[in-house]
Design a protein around this motif. Structure first.
Motif, PDB file in Angstrom:
ATOM      1  N   LEU A   1       7.395  -5.498 -18.393  1.00 53.58           N
ATOM      2  CA  LEU A   1       6.615  -4.263 -18.321  1.00 53.58           C
ATOM      3  C   LEU A   1       5.802  -4.074 -19.605  1.00 53.58           C
TER       4      LEU A   1
ATOM      5  N   ASN B   1      11.147   2.494 -16.827  1.00 54.07           N
ATOM      6  CA  ASN B   1      10.561   1.226 -16.365  1.00 54.07           C
ATOM      7  C   ASN B   1      10.619   1.102 -14.843  1.00 54.07           C
TER       8      ASN B   1
ATOM      9  N   ARG C   1       2.816  -6.218 -19.377  1.00 58.89           N
ATOM     10  CA  ARG C   1       1.826  -5.663 -18.430  1.00 58.89           C
ATOM     11  C   ARG C   1       1.064  -4.519 -19.078  1.00 58.89           C
TER      12      ARG C   1
END
Ligand SMILES: Nc1ncnc2c1ncn2[C@@H]1O[C@H](COP(=O)(O)OP(=O)(O)O)[C@@H](O)[C@H]1O
Ligand SMILES: [Mg+2]
Length: 286
Positions: free
Chosen positions: A65, A40, A68
């Motif tokens: 994340l 990440n 996203r």
């Protein structure tokens, strides 16, 4: 050969996470899936989500994340929403409380601000009146048993709770029949692939291997199977590790893990969920 990312946490890496990565990347290759390992930390740049494979085995809890990546069009295994609901036991309970899946009686701790703390703890007496003593206190986001406590008095409960200010917390009836033992069921793609029992003879009520629980062979019952499959389906999990307690009248759901390690499970069941996960991804990668 298909391709997908393998996302792991870039700050916590251990022998366990390395073994997991190896098991999954090797299983991937056996099934025609190349898993490209990233952490990440590799996606700080706004443009870092361009030109990626269309899917990711998301073995991390970095929910921002995950979101996203989903917004960029990747199919995540598990999906961000499923990880979110499992990562916090208070959210898991909310998601499943009306599902008919039996769970220990549970109360959600009122939220306080981290910089304010629990200035008043009178509600703990109410919790003790409802749940009896001792009762279980869990931080929503704990794992490996390390944020699960047994409070024998209201004073002890207050001592346990104080450092948890700002974190989601729940209170739960202590299932005495299950003290030191539970069942772990591994589900992949709507099927049970393996299960194990865990027995802790050290006197600790938590059956986690990290707290001294020993994995033992377990013959899964139809009811255990039914609860584990239903929980995973309702939470939208592609794969998951379901913990069940031994209740007086049958199994109770304890918690659901969206990225459960499986070394101990494999050692007693002889089955590695890695192959099932790879096969499930191959079937479901768009
Ligand atoms: N209500 C309960 N009554 C009895 N034992 C419990 C209860 N909740 C949890 N446990 C024990 O504590 C262990 C850890 O709790 P769990 O909710 O699975 O958290 P973790 O994410 O830390 O594994 C369980 O595996 C089980 O052995
Ligand atoms: Mg657990």
């Amino acid at each position: 050969m298909k391709e997908a990312l393998y996302i792991e946490n870039g700050f916590w890496q251990s022998a366990g996470t390395l073994a997991l990565r190896n098991a999954l990347t090797e299983a991937g290759l056996r099934h025609g899936l190349r898993l490209v390992v990233r952490t990440n930390r590799d996606f700080l740049r706004p443009d870092s989500l361009r030109k990626l494979p269309g899917a990711a085995l998301f073995w991390d809890k970095d929910l921002r994340l995950a979101e996203r990546m989903e917004r960029a069009g990747l199919r995540l295994f598990n999906r961000a929403d499923a990880i979110r609901q499992c990562d916090d036991k208070t959210l898991t309970w909310l998601a499943l409380r009306d599902s008919g899946i039996p769970m220990p009686d549970t109360l959600l701790c009122p939220m306080t601000f981290p910089n304010v703390g629990y200035t008043v703890t009178d509600f703990l007496q109410e919790a003790a009146d409802i749940l009896g003593l001792p009762f279980v206190i869990k931080q929503g986001r704990g794992s490996f048993g390390s944020q699960v406590y047994l409070a024998h008095s209201v004073e002890e409960a207050a001592d346990i709770l104080r450092p948890c200010a700002g974190e989601p917390v729940l209170f739960q009836r202590f299932i005495e029949e299950s003290a030191g033992r539970d069942v772990r069921v591994y589900v992949v793609g709507g099927q049970v692939v393996a299960s194990m029992g865990r027995v802790n003879l050290t006197g600790d009520f938590r059956a986690n291997v990290e707290n001294g629980g020993k994995p033992v062979q377990h013959a899964i019952t139809p009811r255990e199977e039914e609860l584990a499959l239903l929980a995973c389906r309702l939470l939208g999990l592609d794969f998951g590790g379901v913990d069940l307690l031994y209740g007086k009248d049958g199994p109770l759901l304890c918690e659901v893990n969206s990225n459960a390690h499986f070394k101990a499970l494999q050692s007693v069941s002889g089955v590695s969920p890695a192959d099932a996960i790879a096969a499930h991804m191959m079937e479901n990668i768009p």
